[in-house]
Design a protein around this motif. Structure first.
Motif, PDB file in Angstrom:
ATOM      1  N   PHE A   1       0.814  -1.212  -0.147  1.00  0.00           N
ATOM      2  CA  PHE A   1       0.062  -0.043   0.118  1.00  0.00           C
ATOM      3  C   PHE A   1       0.888   1.283  -0.118  1.00  0.00           C
ATOM      4  O   PHE A   1       2.095   1.196   0.250  1.00  0.00           O
ATOM      5  N   ARG A   2       0.124   2.490  -0.315  1.00  0.00           N
ATOM      6  CA  ARG A   2       0.872   3.645  -0.182  1.00  0.00           C
ATOM      7  C   ARG A   2      -0.089   4.728   0.317  1.00  0.00           C
ATOM      8  O   ARG A   2      -1.229   4.541   0.250  1.00  0.00           O
ATOM      9  N   ILE A   3       0.248   5.616   0.984  1.00  0.00           N
ATOM     10  CA  ILE A   3      -0.385   6.476   1.780  1.00  0.00           C
ATOM     11  C   ILE A   3       0.168   7.834   1.494  1.00  0.00           C
ATOM     12  O   ILE A   3       1.526   8.112   1.572  1.00  0.00           O
ATOM     13  N   LEU A   4      -0.626   8.807   0.974  1.00  0.00           N
ATOM     14  CA  LEU A   4      -0.183  10.307   0.707  1.00  0.00           C
ATOM     15  C   LEU A   4      -0.822  11.186   1.682  1.00  0.00           C
ATOM     16  O   LEU A   4      -2.124  11.290   1.762  1.00  0.00           O
ATOM     17  N   ARG A   5       0.029  11.516   2.657  1.00  0.00           N
ATOM     18  CA  ARG A   5      -0.361  12.533   3.835  1.00  0.00           C
ATOM     19  C   ARG A   5      -0.688  13.830   3.258  1.00  0.00           C
ATOM     20  O   ARG A   5      -0.225  14.412   2.372  1.00  0.00           O
ATOM     21  N   HIS A   6      -1.899  14.362   3.917  1.00  0.00           N
ATOM     22  CA  HIS A   6      -2.430  15.635   3.675  1.00  0.00           C
ATOM     23  C   HIS A   6      -1.674  16.648   3.912  1.00  0.00           C
ATOM     24  O   HIS A   6      -0.911  16.523   5.055  1.00  0.00           O
ATOM     25  N   GLN A   7      -1.268  17.685   3.099  1.00  0.00           N
ATOM     26  CA  GLN A   7      -0.307  18.887   3.501  1.00  0.00           C
ATOM     27  C   GLN A   7      -1.141  20.030   3.219  1.00  0.00           C
ATOM     28  O   GLN A   7      -1.801  19.996   2.379  1.00  0.00           O
TER      29      GLN A   7
END
Length: 112
Positions: free
Chosen positions: A3-9
């Motif tokens: 899996f991959r997670i893109l954190r909110h910025q």
């Protein structure tokens, strides 16, 4: 990787708040926009060679799909077929948050 997670910025003050995600860059099969618009904002009339699904999360939007217009509110989900001109606009008094799901691993958009 499983899996991959893109954190909110948080965007800088000079950046748009709408997030563009293209699945092909992350091993996914769909693409999307996380729209965050002020009143009066929205994209110009455009088409895609695939269907698009919208999920309204906050605010009030007026959608134009072909010759039809409709209003949508939080919790509403709309689907437009491929190659149909469409757009939406924030017609409320507050912020509009919409998830625009593209049935493609990349966003293909032609303005008309």
């Amino acid at each position: 990787m499983m899996f991959r997670i893109l954190r909110h910025q948080e965007p800088r003050p000079d950046q748009a708040r709408t997030v563009r995600f293209e699945g092909r860059d992350h091993g996914g099969e769909i693409s999307l926009f996380l729209v965050d618009n002020e009143p009066g904002q929205g994209p110009d009339l455009h088409v895609h060679p695939y269907s698009e699904t919208w999920a309204v999360r906050k605010g009030e939007a007026e959608f134009t799909v072909g010759d039809a217009k409709t209003r949508a509110f939080p919790g509403d989900i709309l689907v437009v077929a491929a190659n149909i001109p469409h757009r939406f606009e924030n017609v409320g008094t507050g912020r509009l948050e919409v998830v625009c799901i593209h049935a493609s691993d990349t966003i293909v958009q032609e303005f008309v």
